[in-house]
Design an enzyme around this catalytic site. Structure first.
Site, PDB file in Angstrom:
ATOM      1  N   ARG A 115      18.051  34.405-108.514  1.00 20.88           N
ATOM      2  CA  ARG A 115      17.942  33.291-109.391  1.00 20.88           C
ATOM      3  C   ARG A 115      18.623  33.456-110.740  1.00 20.88           C
ATOM      4  NH1 ARG A 115      13.564  33.698-111.462  1.00 20.88           N
ATOM      5  NH2 ARG A 115      12.650  35.293-110.193  1.00 20.88           N
ATOM      6  N   TYR A 262      21.748  29.461-103.541  1.00 19.10           N
ATOM      7  CA  TYR A 262      20.935  30.529-103.351  1.00 19.10           C
ATOM      8  C   TYR A 262      19.432  30.295-103.724  1.00 19.10           C
ATOM      9  CZ  TYR A 262      19.161  35.370-101.952  1.00 19.10           C
ATOM     10  OH  TYR A 262      18.296  36.227-101.063  1.00 19.10           O
ATOM     11  N   LYS A 271      10.558  26.687-106.660  1.00 14.57           N
ATOM     12  CA  LYS A 271      10.232  27.257-108.186  1.00 14.57           C
ATOM     13  C   LYS A 271      10.407  25.864-109.083  1.00 14.57           C
ATOM     14  CE  LYS A 271       9.728  31.219-106.626  1.00 14.57           C
ATOM     15  NZ  LYS A 271       8.777  32.259-106.913  1.00 14.57           N
ATOM     16  N   HIS A 291       2.252  31.018-109.437  1.00 13.65           N
ATOM     17  CA  HIS A 291       2.954  31.821-108.800  1.00 13.65           C
ATOM     18  C   HIS A 291       2.040  32.742-108.099  1.00 13.65           C
ATOM     19  CE1 HIS A 291       6.647  34.774-108.777  1.00 13.65           C
ATOM     20  NE2 HIS A 291       6.696  34.154-107.645  1.00 13.65           N
ATOM     21  N   SER A 313       7.736  38.199-109.357  1.00 14.85           N
ATOM     22  CA  SER A 313       8.858  38.023-108.306  1.00 14.85           C
ATOM     23  C   SER A 313       9.170  39.719-107.491  1.00 14.85           C
ATOM     24  CB  SER A 313      10.131  37.707-108.518  1.00 14.85           C
ATOM     25  OG  SER A 313       9.875  36.217-109.070  1.00 14.85           O
ATOM     26  N   CYS A 315       7.239  41.968-106.353  1.00 17.06           N
ATOM     27  CA  CYS A 315       6.016  42.786-106.721  1.00 17.06           C
ATOM     28  C   CYS A 315       4.965  43.096-105.784  1.00 17.06           C
ATOM     29  CB  CYS A 315       5.326  42.807-108.120  1.00 17.06           C
ATOM     30  SG  CYS A 315       6.640  42.987-109.279  1.00 17.06           S
ATOM     31  N   ASP A 338       3.374  32.713-102.085  1.00 14.06           N
ATOM     32  CA  ASP A 338       4.149  32.773-103.002  1.00 14.06           C
ATOM     33  C   ASP A 338       3.629  31.666-104.306  1.00 14.06           C
ATOM     34  OD1 ASP A 338       6.571  33.627-104.672  1.00 14.06           O
ATOM     35  OD2 ASP A 338       7.503  31.870-104.590  1.00 14.06           O
ATOM     36  N   ARG A 427      16.770  38.126 -98.272  1.00 18.76           N
ATOM     37  CA  ARG A 427      15.632  37.464 -97.913  1.00 18.76           C
ATOM     38  C   ARG A 427      15.581  37.195 -96.632  1.00 18.76           C
ATOM     39  NH1 ARG A 427      11.621  36.235-102.519  1.00 18.76           N
ATOM     40  NH2 ARG A 427      12.597  37.352-104.110  1.00 18.76           N
TER      41      ARG A 427
HETATM   42  P1  GTP Z   1       8.885  37.126-104.478  1.00 20.77           P
HETATM   43  O1  GTP Z   1       8.986  36.392-103.216  1.00 20.77           O
HETATM   44  O2  GTP Z   1       9.984  37.504-105.169  1.00 20.77           O
HETATM   45  O3  GTP Z   1       8.121  35.985-105.322  1.00 20.77           O
HETATM   46  O4  GTP Z   1       7.913  38.418-104.478  1.00 20.77           O
HETATM   47  P2  GTP Z   1       6.717  39.206-103.697  1.00 20.77           P
HETATM   48  O5  GTP Z   1       5.766  39.406-104.630  1.00 20.77           O
HETATM   49  O6  GTP Z   1       6.424  38.311-102.583  1.00 20.77           O
HETATM   50  O7  GTP Z   1       7.269  40.460-103.398  1.00 20.77           O
HETATM   51  P3  GTP Z   1       6.985  41.437-101.935  1.00 20.77           P
HETATM   52  O8  GTP Z   1       5.777  41.235-101.446  1.00 20.77           O
HETATM   53  O9  GTP Z   1       7.957  40.818-100.928  1.00 20.77           O
HETATM   54  O10 GTP Z   1       7.305  42.748-102.424  1.00 20.77           O
HETATM   55  C1  GTP Z   1       8.500  43.397-102.256  1.00 20.77           C
HETATM   56  C2  GTP Z   1       8.549  44.908-102.591  1.00 20.77           C
HETATM   57  O11 GTP Z   1       7.364  45.260-103.116  1.00 20.77           O
HETATM   58  C3  GTP Z   1       9.088  45.432-101.523  1.00 20.77           C
HETATM   59  O12 GTP Z   1       9.964  46.489-101.730  1.00 20.77           O
HETATM   60  C4  GTP Z   1       7.680  46.343-101.102  1.00 20.77           C
HETATM   61  O13 GTP Z   1       8.016  47.569-100.340  1.00 20.77           O
HETATM   62  C5  GTP Z   1       6.982  46.608-102.468  1.00 20.77           C
HETATM   63  N1  GTP Z   1       5.498  46.648-102.335  1.00 20.77           N
HETATM   64  C6  GTP Z   1       4.629  45.694-101.735  1.00 20.77           C
HETATM   65  N2  GTP Z   1       3.448  46.185-101.920  1.00 20.77           N
HETATM   66  C7  GTP Z   1       3.401  47.474-102.313  1.00 20.77           C
HETATM   67  C8  GTP Z   1       2.220  48.295-102.419  1.00 20.77           C
HETATM   68  O14 GTP Z   1       1.086  48.256-102.264  1.00 20.77           O
HETATM   69  N3  GTP Z   1       2.965  49.618-103.144  1.00 20.77           N
HETATM   70  C9  GTP Z   1       3.999  49.780-103.192  1.00 20.77           C
HETATM   71  N4  GTP Z   1       4.262  50.947-103.612  1.00 20.77           N
HETATM   72  N5  GTP Z   1       5.195  48.917-103.078  1.00 20.77           N
HETATM   73  C10 GTP Z   1       4.868  47.808-102.567  1.00 20.77           C
HETATM   74  C1  SPV Z   2      10.917  34.759-106.655  1.00 23.77           C
HETATM   75  O1  SPV Z   2      11.939  35.394-107.257  1.00 23.77           O
HETATM   76  O2  SPV Z   2       9.914  34.628-107.172  1.00 23.77           O
HETATM   77  C2  SPV Z   2      10.991  34.041-105.145  1.00 23.77           C
HETATM   78  C3  SPV Z   2      12.406  33.977-104.677  1.00 23.77           C
HETATM   79  O3  SPV Z   2      10.067  33.928-104.600  1.00 23.77           O
HETATM   80  S1  SPV Z   2      12.907  32.530-105.242  1.00 23.77           S
HETATM   81  O4  SPV Z   2      12.950  31.327-104.331  1.00 23.77           O
HETATM   82  O5  SPV Z   2      14.679  32.807-105.279  1.00 23.77           O
HETATM   83  O6  SPV Z   2      12.851  32.255-106.616  1.00 23.77           O
HETATM   84 MN    MN Z   3       8.135  34.091-105.933  1.00 29.00          MN
END
Ligand code: GTP
Ligand code: SPV
Ligand code: MN
Length: 643
Positions: A115, A262, A271, A291, A313, A315, A338, A427
């Site tokens: 983004r 993208y 978003k 979010h 994002s 996290c 999400d 992704r």
């Molecule tokens: P967006 O799709 O961007 O909004 O992100 P999201 O919040 O869905 O992120 P996602 O669950 O894909 O987390 C991505 C990263 O966080 C990865 O690198 C995971 O390994 C890390 N992660 C998720 N949960 C944990 C946790 O409980 N502990 C640790 N140390 N890392 C975590």
């Molecule tokens: C984020 O960045 O929080 C996402 C991926 O979930 S995107 O749809 O590219 O914003």
């Molecule tokens: Mn997101």
């Protein structure tokens, strides 16, 4: 100027609709090029017949502006999907991954991988509608404002003729189950078949949506173009990174995006609509567009509750949404990973729907140990973008285990092991129905009842594993003062800890001070307010190692959260809020965890944190900040000082 008028006039004159309807019939049915595929020369007359005058007018205006060779109205059929896949293979955008079932790999231009927050703008008559008082006339971290004139200029500088020689796709889509009272409809016009294919996964598209529009004509106009590629050698991924811009005009229900193909830049339902325009609608109509993931959790006694959680994002939302609990007897089921749209019902219960239809999840870090459910979801009907490719037509990314020999990296080169093989923001785009633990109520028109809201971020220092807010207003303060390490989901450099209130910093559609006021207005007579918690899976020890194992072990925190929802007396007061009583967090069989450090509240750190929050409130929000937030900050300072 003429073009601008065509795009923006608000009341469509009667004879224009008639003329447009005639023109649309002609334009949609004819193909100027001789070669025809299923996607060219739109033969979908039932679709055209189903178009409402407003949709036709939008198509017509966009066609006049962008001058495509062909117009195709998407019906959402399988035949259409096959034709899109064929076309993208011919164009070099996608390649098959023969190791899996109907899976595809896309490699973007390396300049189009995340983004682009610096070029994402919200337009309104008054800057103050978008940017809090303290930043008027300056750059704000909480919303990029663009004036109507500059918005129009940005459009007219980019769009005229931008689809020449190519097909313009029209995607009618629904955010939320088609026909649910909580759902909303959009129409995205795009010149990217990759966007069309992805929107099929991420939203509900096609004929049923056009049908719904005949009952309620309102929809969000989304205009997208990848632009004309100005970078040599990127034939398979057209984009225009130097001129990328993502524009929102909430008052006109309009989104215009140029230059990027993208993720959130181009899948405009996500978003742009569900959060930026969604937050404006939510405020106007008295609900919340957030979010947040949504999960159902069943405890060993069979009691089920739903929670929503806002993490920035990359996290951990997808991970928590699909968690495999390590605690025996617990079951987690996924509603969304999400975005949550939430509204109090007539009985005072906060109900949430997931407006999406798929997962656009971060690939790196996903493995059979961190997220086995995601791994069980993504190997059919999935598009992978910017991951590495194995010799046998499979995928690989960092965190998946030992790298096999002969990997091709995300740039399409033989991997030299010097840089990550998969882009950190690579992704998977997977239908929600693939998820083996998708909740039985995930498409419920009424939404699922929310008992608790979790907030969190990546805080390597000072922030305990879990803290419960004393009450709703304290919870709103926790959300307002959220901070997190930057991730690869946007264009930020380095691991700097940034303010990210409610994990919404890049997604507010209106003044953040007003957003807080809206949250503060939620408690009303007869409403059952969810409890609010702040969690941090990412605290590190002095050697930089995570103090908490995370992932499935986070079920231990959920267990405590659910017990608090049952009003169990398992908490103690601290300067920050409530934390688990000694031994109240179930750590059975967890091995050696430094619980003391995990829950410590270092005084010096928190005095500095309170100062940083105060500075942020003052410099970024100023007089738009609700007084309750200053009161909360004073309480925090006093509590920490007295500790
Ligand atoms: P967006 O799709 O961007 O909004 O992100 P999201 O919040 O869905 O992120 P996602 O669950 O894909 O987390 C991505 C990263 O966080 C990865 O690198 C995971 O390994 C890390 N992660 C998720 N949960 C944990 C946790 O409980 N502990 C640790 N140390 N890392 C975590
Ligand atoms: C984020 O960045 O929080 C996402 C991926 O979930 S995107 O749809 O590219 O914003
Ligand atoms: Mn997101």
């Amino acid at each position: 100027m003429k073009i601008f008028k065509m795009l923006h006039f608000k009341t469509v004159p009667e004879d224009y609709i008639r003329k447009t309807a005639e023109f649309a019939q002609v334009a949609l049915n004819c193909s100027r090029a001789a070669h025809q595929t299923a996607l060219r020369g739109n033969k979908l007359s039932p679709q055209i017949a189903a178009l409402t005058p407003k949709v036709r007018a939008f198509i017509e205006r966009s066609a006049a502006l962008c001058e495509p060779e062909h117009v195709h109205v998407c019906d959402g059929s399988e035949a259409e999907a096959s034709a899109l896949l064929q076309l993208m293979q011919n164009q070099g955008t996608l390649k098959p991954l023969p190791k899996y079932d109907n899976c595809w790999l896309a490699r973007t231009d390396p300049a189009d991988v995340a983004r682009v927050e610096s070029r994402t703008f919200i337009c309104s008559e008054r800057e103050r509608d978008v940017v809090p008082a303290a930043r008027a006339g300056q750059k704000s971290a909480l919303g990029n404002y663009i004036a109507p004139n500059d918005y129009d200029k940005a459009v007219t500088e980019r769009f005229p003729g931008c689809m020449r020689g190519r097909t313009m796709y029209v995607i009618p889509f629904s955010m939320g189950p088609v026909g649910s009272p909580l759902s909303k409809i959009g129409v995205e016009i795009t010149d990217s078949p990759y966007v069309v294919y992805s929107m099929r996964v991420m939203t509900r598209i096609g004929a049923s949506v056009l049908e719904a529009l005949r009952k309620d004509e309102h929809f969000v106009r989304c205009l997208h173009s990848v632009g004309r590629s100005q970078t040599p050698g990127t034939a398979g991924w057209p984009c225009d990174p130097a001129r990328t811009i993502i524009l929102h005009r909430p008052a006109d229900s309009e989104i215009v995006s140029y230059g990027s193909g993208y993720g959130g830049n181009s899948l405009l339902g996500k978003k742009c609509f569900a959060l930026r325009l969604g937050s404006v609608l939510a405020r106007r109509e008295g609900w919340l567009a957030e979010h947040m993931l949504i999960v159902g959790i069943t405890d060993p006694r069979g009691r089920k509750r739903y929670i929503a959680a806002a993490f920035p994002s990359a996290c951990g939302k997808t991970n928590l949404a699909m968690m495999t609990p390590s605690l025996p007897g617990y079951k987690v089921e996924c509603v969304g990973d999400d975005i949550a749209w939430m509204k109090f019902d007539g009985d005072g219960v906060l109900r949430a729907i997931n407006p999406e239809n798929g997962f656009f999840g971060v690939a790196p870090g996903t493995s059979s140990s961190t997220n086995p459910i995601a791994m069980a979801s993504v190997f059919k009907n999935t598009v992978f973008t910017n991951v590495a490719e194995t010799k046998d037509g499979g995928v690989w990314w960092e965190g998946m285990g030992t790298a096999p020999e002969g990997l091709t990296d995300w740039k399409g080169k033989q991997w030299d092991r010097k840089a990550p093989a998969a882009h950190p923001n690579s992704r998977f785009c997977t239908p929600a129905e693939n998820c083996p633990i998708i909740d039985s109520e995930w498409e419920s028109a009424a939404g699922v009842p929310i008992s608790a809201i979790l907030l969190g971020g990546r805080r390597p220092e000072g922030v305990p594993l879990v803290v419960e807010a004393r009450d709703w207003a304290h919870g709103v303060f926790m959300g307002a003062s959220m901070r997190s390490e930057a991730t690869a989901a946007a264009e930020h450099a380095g691991k700097v800890v940034m303010h990210d209130p409610f994990a919404m910093r890049p997604f507010f559609g209106y003044n953040f001070g007003e957003y807080l006021r809206h949250w503060l207005s939620m408690p009303q007579a007869g409403r059952q307010m969810p409890k609010i918690f702040h969690v941090n899976w990412f605290r590190k020890d002095s050697e930089g190692k995570f103090l908490w194992p995370g992932f499935g072990e986070n079920s231990r925190v959920l267990d405590w959260v659910l017990r608090r929802c049952e009003e169990e007396d398992c908490h103690v007061e601290t300067p920050l809020g409530y934390i688990p009583k000694e031994n109240a967090l179930n750590t059975k069989d967890l091995g050696n965890i430094n619980m003391k450090e995990l829950f410590s509240i270092p005084k010096e750190f928190w005095l500095q944190e309170a100062d940083a929050i105060g500075k942020y409130f003052k410099e970024e929000v100023g007089e738009d900040l609700p007084n309750e937030m200053w009161d909360q900050l004073m309480t925090l300072k006093k509590n920490v000082q007295n500790s």
